[in-house]
Write an enzyme that holds these catalytic residues in place. Structure first.
Site, PDB file in Angstrom:
ATOM      1  CG  PHE A 187      -1.987  -1.064   1.175  1.00 25.72           C
ATOM      2  CD1 PHE A 187      -3.183  -0.850   0.495  1.00 25.72           C
ATOM      3  CD2 PHE A 187      -1.784  -2.291   1.779  1.00 25.72           C
ATOM      4  CE1 PHE A 187      -4.164  -1.844   0.431  1.00 25.72           C
ATOM      5  CE2 PHE A 187      -2.754  -3.288   1.728  1.00 25.72           C
ATOM      6  CZ  PHE A 187      -3.949  -3.054   1.042  1.00 25.72           C
ATOM      7  CB  SER A 188       4.500   1.589  -0.547  1.00 25.60           C
ATOM      8  OG  SER A 188       5.403   2.552  -0.980  1.00 25.60           O
ATOM      9  CG  ASN A 189       1.796   7.209   0.433  1.00 27.24           C
ATOM     10  OD1 ASN A 189       0.693   6.871   0.043  1.00 27.24           O
ATOM     11  ND2 ASN A 189       1.993   7.714   1.643  1.00 27.24           N
ATOM     12  CG  HIS A 190       8.867   4.692  -2.857  1.00 30.48           C
ATOM     13  ND1 HIS A 190       9.466   5.767  -3.483  1.00 30.48           N
ATOM     14  CD2 HIS A 190       9.642   3.602  -3.145  1.00 30.48           C
ATOM     15  CE1 HIS A 190      10.561   5.348  -4.118  1.00 30.48           C
ATOM     16  NE2 HIS A 190      10.679   4.045  -3.930  1.00 30.48           N
ATOM     17  CB  VAL A 191       4.467   1.118  -4.495  1.00 25.81           C
ATOM     18  CG1 VAL A 191       3.815   0.352  -5.643  1.00 25.81           C
ATOM     19  CG2 VAL A 191       5.483   0.237  -3.768  1.00 25.81           C
TER      20      VAL A 191
END
Length: 300
Positions: free
Chosen positions: A68-72
């Site tokens: 759920f990463s913002n970076h992804v």
């Protein structure tokens, strides 16, 4: 063709009886509005990494992130926008392609590689990174969260765009944003980092590793009392606060990063932490896509 030019994000003034009573001024740097698709500090961190990728004439990008990463999310958007093939090592062991973050990444054409949690723990190991470099030749590797020396340049630019103030506040996950901000704020400004992880005392060392000059600066500190139970955890009072800020001030927040920072800051203001006539700038680092993940998991 990669073009790093963009307009600067706006500043929002918050007006509230509490602020008037405590005689403090609160401004929010709306970096969630910095870029149309790559929000907040993730754009700040990726910008100079993408310029470095271009300088090195690399063919592709590889990075790491949770499902759920913002970076992804930001990396996938950048990959699509600038036509850079990207590989993302995702903490698995399986990919749930109904997850909105991974669904977006897949739609952007990113190659997702699910690995076991055991393998994922090796993401900072030099031998593991060497093996990945051999497996994906001429590929530029960005660490999890995007925090490295090139990320610091973007966060320093953020600091230099801020109005003069007594305090600057930001959420802290990996320490990269705070380490970069420290290079750009005046020595007379206090920098407060609100840690979103429980038991994150190790972040002090991380900041010093990313930015060795931090050791000689006495105008920054990490606050560890506002994680609300740990990373990704939050209680009803925090979520109520986020909803109040959206309703009353048209300030959208998520309860994972910026929401925790703003709620912690609000509590400090209530307690009289800041001297009268203090001017505070709080940085909205984006990450609003995380709300979709929380809805998907029925957490909000």
């Amino acid at each position: 063709m990669f073009n790093s030019n963009h307009l600067e994000s706006p500043i929002q003034r918050i007006c509230h009886p509490l602020l008037s009573a405590k005689k403090v001024e609160l401004l929010v740097k709306r970096d969630d509005l910095l870029h149309p698709t790559i929000q907040g500090n993730k754009w700040r961190k990726l910008k100079h990494n993408l310029l470095e990728l271009k300088r090195r004439k690399n063919d592709a990008l590889l990075t790491f992130g949770g499902p759920f990463s913002n970076h992804v999310y930001a990396t996938a958007m950048a990959s699509k926008l600038f036509n850079i093939p990207a590989h993302i090592i995702v903490r698995g062991p399986q990919l749930d392609l109904q997850n909105p973050t991974l669904r977006l990444a897949k739609a952007c054409g990113v190659h997702l590689h699910a690995v076991t949690r055991l393998e994922y723990r090796q993401r900072y190991d030099n031998k593991y990174l060497e093996d990945l470099a051999n497996q994906y030749p001429n590929t530029y590797i960005v660490p999890e969260g995007g925090s490295n020396q090139f990320a610091l340049q973007g966060c320093q630019e953020l600091a230099q765009s801020l109005p003069e103030s007594d305090y600057v506040c930001c959420a802290v996950g990996s320490g990269g944003t705070l380490a970069g901000l420290l290079n750009g704020i005046p020595k007379s400004t206090q920098l407060l980092g609100f840690c979103v992880l429980k038991g994150a005392e190790y972040l002090q060392a991380e900041v010093l590793k990313l930015n060795p000059t931090a050791a000689t600066c006495n105008n920054w500190q990490l606050l560890h009392d506002f994680h609300d139970g740990g990373y990704g955890k939050f209680g009803a009072p925090l979520w109520d606060f986020c909803q109040m800020m959206k309703r009353t001030h048209n300030l959208p927040l998520e309860p994972i990063y910026t929401g925790k920072m703003m709620f912690g800051l609000w509590q400090l203001i209530e307690k009289g932490y800041f001297p009268a006539n203090s001017k505070i700038v709080a940085i909205h680092t984006g990450g609003l896509q995380g709300l979709d993940g929380l809805r998907y998991r029925k957490l909000i």
